[in-house]
Design a protein around this motif. Structure first.
Motif, PDB file in Angstrom:
ATOM      1  N   VAL A 149      10.033  -1.328   2.601  1.00 23.88           N
ATOM      2  CA  VAL A 149       8.601  -0.871   2.154  1.00 23.88           C
ATOM      3  C   VAL A 149       7.352  -2.282   2.421  1.00 23.88           C
ATOM      4  N   ARG A 150       7.976  -3.442   2.643  1.00 21.64           N
ATOM      5  CA  ARG A 150       7.401  -4.592   2.575  1.00 21.64           C
ATOM      6  C   ARG A 150       5.864  -4.474   3.842  1.00 21.64           C
ATOM      7  N   GLY A 151       4.574  -4.665   3.480  1.00 26.63           N
ATOM      8  CA  GLY A 151       3.672  -4.519   4.489  1.00 26.63           C
ATOM      9  C   GLY A 151       3.384  -3.417   4.914  1.00 26.63           C
ATOM     10  N   ALA A 152       3.893  -1.983   4.518  1.00 24.64           N
ATOM     11  CA  ALA A 152       3.669  -0.692   4.584  1.00 24.64           C
ATOM     12  C   ALA A 152       1.893  -0.684   4.157  1.00 24.64           C
ATOM     13  N   ILE A 153       1.601   0.401   5.454  1.00 23.31           N
ATOM     14  CA  ILE A 153      -0.113   1.065   4.700  1.00 23.31           C
ATOM     15  C   ILE A 153      -0.267   2.225   3.865  1.00 23.31           C
ATOM     16  N   GLY A 154       1.620   2.671   4.314  1.00 17.36           N
ATOM     17  CA  GLY A 154       1.517   3.914   4.129  1.00 17.36           C
ATOM     18  C   GLY A 154       2.737   4.859   3.874  1.00 17.36           C
ATOM     19  N   VAL A 160      -2.608   7.847   8.385  1.00 19.64           N
ATOM     20  CA  VAL A 160      -3.191   6.815   8.490  1.00 19.64           C
ATOM     21  C   VAL A 160      -4.554   7.427   8.182  1.00 19.64           C
ATOM     22  N   GLY A 161      -5.117   8.442   8.543  1.00 24.02           N
ATOM     23  CA  GLY A 161      -6.275   8.721   8.167  1.00 24.02           C
ATOM     24  C   GLY A 161      -6.592   8.634   6.692  1.00 24.02           C
ATOM     25  N   HIS A 162      -5.245   9.307   5.353  1.00 25.09           N
ATOM     26  CA  HIS A 162      -5.235   9.339   4.444  1.00 25.09           C
ATOM     27  C   HIS A 162      -5.042   7.677   3.369  1.00 25.09           C
ATOM     28  N   ALA A 163      -4.831   6.730   4.177  1.00 28.08           N
ATOM     29  CA  ALA A 163      -4.057   5.874   3.498  1.00 28.08           C
ATOM     30  C   ALA A 163      -5.807   4.892   4.362  1.00 28.08           C
ATOM     31  N   LEU A 164      -5.779   5.592   4.924  1.00 24.95           N
ATOM     32  CA  LEU A 164      -7.944   4.241   5.382  1.00 24.95           C
ATOM     33  C   LEU A 164      -8.747   4.692   4.396  1.00 24.95           C
ATOM     34  N   ASP A 165      -8.697   5.956   3.853  1.00 27.17           N
ATOM     35  CA  ASP A 165     -10.134   6.341   3.601  1.00 27.17           C
ATOM     36  C   ASP A 165      -9.922   6.199   1.984  1.00 27.17           C
ATOM     37  N   GLY A 166      -9.417   5.262   1.258  1.00 25.09           N
ATOM     38  CA  GLY A 166      -9.797   4.245   0.226  1.00 25.09           C
ATOM     39  C   GLY A 166      -9.743   4.713  -0.669  1.00 25.09           C
ATOM     40  N   THR A 167      -9.214   6.203  -1.008  1.00 23.34           N
ATOM     41  CA  THR A 167      -8.580   6.590  -2.139  1.00 23.34           C
ATOM     42  C   THR A 167      -7.858   6.388  -3.178  1.00 23.34           C
ATOM     43  N   PRO A 168      -7.504   5.770  -4.077  1.00 23.27           N
ATOM     44  CA  PRO A 168      -7.399   4.813  -4.726  1.00 23.27           C
ATOM     45  C   PRO A 168      -5.936   5.810  -5.341  1.00 23.27           C
ATOM     46  N   GLU A 169      -4.663   5.305  -5.391  1.00 21.24           N
ATOM     47  CA  GLU A 169      -3.023   5.947  -5.553  1.00 21.24           C
ATOM     48  C   GLU A 169      -3.136   6.394  -6.849  1.00 21.24           C
ATOM     49  N   PRO A 199      -4.848  -5.098  19.502  1.00 22.73           N
ATOM     50  CA  PRO A 199      -5.260  -3.029  18.970  1.00 22.73           C
ATOM     51  C   PRO A 199      -4.221  -4.053  17.357  1.00 22.73           C
ATOM     52  N   VAL A 200      -4.544  -3.308  16.642  1.00 20.77           N
ATOM     53  CA  VAL A 200      -4.230  -3.538  15.075  1.00 20.77           C
ATOM     54  C   VAL A 200      -3.260  -2.865  15.170  1.00 20.77           C
ATOM     55  N   ALA A 201      -2.073  -3.161  14.533  1.00 26.28           N
ATOM     56  CA  ALA A 201      -0.625  -2.940  14.129  1.00 26.28           C
ATOM     57  C   ALA A 201      -0.772  -2.582  12.656  1.00 26.28           C
ATOM     58  N   VAL A 202      -0.105  -1.624  12.087  1.00 26.08           N
ATOM     59  CA  VAL A 202       0.591  -1.566  11.564  1.00 26.08           C
ATOM     60  C   VAL A 202       1.539  -1.285  11.321  1.00 26.08           C
ATOM     61  N   LYS A 203       2.329  -0.397   9.652  1.00 21.35           N
ATOM     62  CA  LYS A 203       3.071  -0.578   9.703  1.00 21.35           C
ATOM     63  C   LYS A 203       3.487   0.873   9.130  1.00 21.35           C
ATOM     64  N   VAL A 204       4.311   1.857   8.933  1.00 18.05           N
ATOM     65  CA  VAL A 204       4.346   2.963   8.209  1.00 18.05           C
ATOM     66  C   VAL A 204       6.257   2.953   7.934  1.00 18.05           C
ATOM     67  N   LEU A 205       6.152   4.053   7.144  1.00 14.50           N
ATOM     68  CA  LEU A 205       7.546   3.960   6.400  1.00 14.50           C
ATOM     69  C   LEU A 205       7.813   5.533   6.952  1.00 14.50           C
ATOM     70  N   VAL A 206       8.736   6.222   7.046  1.00 15.26           N
ATOM     71  CA  VAL A 206       9.197   8.092   6.666  1.00 15.26           C
ATOM     72  C   VAL A 206      10.540   7.938   6.301  1.00 15.26           C
ATOM     73  N   CYS A 223       5.417   2.498  -5.981  1.00 10.94           N
ATOM     74  CA  CYS A 223       4.752   1.665  -5.195  1.00 10.94           C
ATOM     75  C   CYS A 223       3.003   1.745  -5.703  1.00 10.94           C
ATOM     76  N   GLY A 224       2.680   2.866  -5.666  1.00 11.20           N
ATOM     77  CA  GLY A 224       1.180   2.597  -5.432  1.00 11.20           C
ATOM     78  C   GLY A 224       0.916   3.356  -3.722  1.00 11.20           C
ATOM     79  N   LEU A 225       2.110   3.197  -2.197  1.00  7.66           N
ATOM     80  CA  LEU A 225       2.111   3.632  -1.542  1.00  7.66           C
ATOM     81  C   LEU A 225       1.486   5.053  -1.432  1.00  7.66           C
ATOM     82  N   PRO A 226      -0.192   4.695  -0.296  1.00  8.26           N
ATOM     83  CA  PRO A 226      -0.410   6.215  -0.593  1.00  8.26           C
ATOM     84  C   PRO A 226       0.923   6.770   0.753  1.00  8.26           C
ATOM     85  N   TYR A 227       0.676   8.214   0.647  1.00  5.34           N
ATOM     86  CA  TYR A 227       1.565   8.824   1.063  1.00  5.34           C
ATOM     87  C   TYR A 227       1.004  10.057   2.030  1.00  5.34           C
ATOM     88  N   ALA A 228       1.312  10.727   2.572  1.00  5.68           N
ATOM     89  CA  ALA A 228       1.859  12.460   2.493  1.00  5.68           C
ATOM     90  C   ALA A 228       3.319  13.141   3.328  1.00  5.68           C
TER      91      ALA A 228
END
Ligand SMILES: Nc1nc2c(ncn2[C@@H]2O[C@H](COP(=O)(O)OP(=O)(O)OP(=O)(O)O)[C@@H](O)[C@H]2O)c(=O)[nH]1
Ligand SMILES: [Mg+2]
Length: 205
Positions: free
Chosen positions: A115-120, A196-205, A26-33, A143-148
């Motif tokens: 935050v390093r390597g996080a997708i959102g 994840v949906g927001h981070a992957l939808d490609g909307t520029p921050e 599986p693809v593993a991605v990192k997210v921050l809280v 830092c231009g990181l997608p967030y919710a």
């Protein structure tokens, strides 16, 4: 030269590193809280993790009584001094590594490493102390990181609509806002899916 692909369904030999089929991993991605002190970050990671979560809780003492405001969370007696870590499988092909940040200002220097390597990132907010989430909002914006934004609804606090919180925090329309409960796993999963949906939808921050 062709390599034989190891299939655990057929072959019960232990998997050797050279036999591991990465295309099926599986693809593993990192997210921050992130979010203010005591908003429920450790609770969020612990509710959702399918492994025993890593926590770095230290007992709070009288020495921090002047800096750490416990009026909104009188039951709280520990605080995160480095990070929380948990893992959750969101789909057959998607694993999330969830990192909780420390909330106290004196530990914010950790955020740059986490935050390093996080997708959102998730910014947690409590409507009784909304201003506490501004540093996390500013950090992800800078830092231009997608967030919710996940509004952790505490018992006894007034129930607001997501649009009320968006307006109060002047959060742009592109950023999802959700009312949730960090103690409920399904609510945390919903927040992570939203991120994840927001981070992957490609909307520029
Ligand atoms: N009623 C209610 N209590 C909650 C909720 N989420 C967390 N709590 C409680 O609020 C307190 C704070 O939770 P933590 O998860 O430690 O908060 P934190 O954001 O990790 O705190 P720091 O790491 O110290 O910044 C704990 O006593 C939790 O049991 C919630 O959704 N509702
Ligand atoms: Mg914590």
């Amino acid at each position: 030269m062709a390599f034989a692909v190891f299939d655990p369904a057929i072959d019960d030999e232990p998997v050797q590193p050279w036999q591991y089929d990465r295309s099926r991993a599986p693809v593993a991605v990192k997210v921050l809280v992130a979010g203010g002190f005591g908003v429920g970050k450790t609770t969020f990671v612990s509710s959702v993790s399918e492994i025993a979560p890593l926590r770095t809780e230290a007992v709070m003492t009288q020495a921090s009584a002047d800096t750490d405001d416990l009026s909104a969370t009188p039951e709280k007696n520990t605080t995160t001094v480095a990070m929380d870590f948990g893992r959750v499988t969101l789909a057959d092909d998607l694993v999330l590594y969830v990192y909780g940040t420390p909330g106290q200002e004196r530990f914010w220097f950790m955020w740059d490493d986490l935050v390093r390597g996080a997708i959102g990132g998730i910014v947690m907010a409590d409507t009784r102390r909304l201003r506490d989430c501004f540093p996390a909002l500013d950090y992800f914006e800078s830092c231009g990181l997608p967030y919710a934004v996940a509004v952790n609804h505490f018992d006894g606090s007034h129930a607001y609509e997501p649009e009320d919180v968006r307006e109060a925090l002047t959060i742009p329309d592109r950023v999802p806002v959700l009312i949730m409960d960090a103690r409920r796993r399904e609510s945390v999963v919903e927040s992570l899916l939203m991120l994840v949906g927001h981070a992957l939808d490609g909307t520029p921050e």
